[in-house]
Design a protein around this motif. Structure first.
Motif, PDB file in Angstrom:
ATOM      1  N   TYR A  94       0.780  -1.294  -0.163  1.00 57.05           N
ATOM      2  CA  TYR A  94      -0.024   0.114   0.017  1.00 57.05           C
ATOM      3  C   TYR A  94       0.968   1.354   0.061  1.00 57.05           C
ATOM      4  CZ  TYR A  94      -2.993   3.505   1.505  1.00 57.05           C
ATOM      5  OH  TYR A  94      -3.660   4.996   1.717  1.00 57.05           O
ATOM      6  N   LYS A 115       1.511   3.687  -3.287  1.00 61.03           N
ATOM      7  CA  LYS A 115       1.191   4.819  -3.004  1.00 61.03           C
ATOM      8  C   LYS A 115       2.219   5.949  -3.453  1.00 61.03           C
ATOM      9  CE  LYS A 115      -1.241   8.055   0.237  1.00 61.03           C
ATOM     10  NZ  LYS A 115      -0.315   9.121   0.000  1.00 61.03           N
ATOM     11  N   SER A 125      -3.298  12.792  -4.206  1.00 66.66           N
ATOM     12  CA  SER A 125      -3.389  11.937  -3.207  1.00 66.66           C
ATOM     13  C   SER A 125      -4.420  10.817  -2.877  1.00 66.66           C
ATOM     14  CB  SER A 125      -3.223  13.028  -1.665  1.00 66.66           C
ATOM     15  OG  SER A 125      -3.039  12.171  -0.604  1.00 66.66           O
ATOM     16  N   ASN A 126      -5.821  11.663  -3.192  1.00 66.37           N
ATOM     17  CA  ASN A 126      -6.745  10.711  -2.818  1.00 66.37           C
ATOM     18  C   ASN A 126      -6.814   9.727  -3.890  1.00 66.37           C
ATOM     19  OD1 ASN A 126      -7.777  12.379  -0.852  1.00 66.37           O
ATOM     20  ND2 ASN A 126      -8.969  13.499  -1.969  1.00 66.37           N
ATOM     21  N   SER A 139      -4.178   8.477  -5.345  1.00 63.58           N
ATOM     22  CA  SER A 139      -3.196   7.265  -5.218  1.00 63.58           C
ATOM     23  C   SER A 139      -3.695   6.325  -4.110  1.00 63.58           C
ATOM     24  CB  SER A 139      -1.772   7.973  -4.787  1.00 63.58           C
ATOM     25  OG  SER A 139      -1.978   8.710  -3.566  1.00 63.58           O
ATOM     26  N   CYS A 140      -4.157   7.020  -2.994  1.00 63.61           N
ATOM     27  CA  CYS A 140      -4.759   6.142  -1.887  1.00 63.61           C
ATOM     28  C   CYS A 140      -5.734   5.090  -2.446  1.00 63.61           C
ATOM     29  CB  CYS A 140      -5.383   7.131  -0.866  1.00 63.61           C
ATOM     30  SG  CYS A 140      -4.518   7.952   0.134  1.00 63.61           S
ATOM     31  N   ALA A 198      -4.972   0.967  -2.266  1.00 68.43           N
ATOM     32  CA  ALA A 198      -5.781   0.286  -1.418  1.00 68.43           C
ATOM     33  C   ALA A 198      -6.169  -0.998  -2.404  1.00 68.43           C
ATOM     34  CB  ALA A 198      -6.945   0.940  -1.015  1.00 68.43           C
TER      35      ALA A 198
END
Length: 92
Positions: free
Chosen positions: A36, A40, A52-53, A55-56, A60
């Motif tokens: 993860y 990321k 960032s969102n 890539s999260c 996941a």
């Protein structure tokens, strides 16, 4: 009544089962978490330039796929281990 050689055989198979369980438990904890954060930071944000969102989210997904692969490997290893014990145990 079981003899001492039977008990030693059971202890050996028990240790093998516990070793397999320990290995897969460690893999289940470390691999998805490591994948993860690595994907990321280095893949999705670093190489591909995702936000960032995003890539999260994609990291996941990679972690969930890793969990499913580890579970499939565990089932495969447990199935083969049971088949080996059946073959060894049924020597008449």
């Amino acid at each position: 009544m079981q003899t001492t050689t039977d008990l030693r055989g059971n202890d050996g198979s028990l240790l093998t089962v516990l070793k397999t369980l320990l290995i897969f438990t460690i893999m289940m904890i470390t691999l998805p978490i490591g994948l993860y954060f690595a994907t990321k930071s280095y893949v999705f944000q670093g190489s591909l330039g995702y936000s960032s969102n995003d890539s999260c989210f994609y990291a996941a997904i990679v972690a969930v796929v890793a969990v499913h692969m580890i579970l499939a490997l565990f089932v495969y290893a447990a199935w083969n281990e049971g088949a080996q014990q059946t073959r060894v145990g049924k020597q008449d």
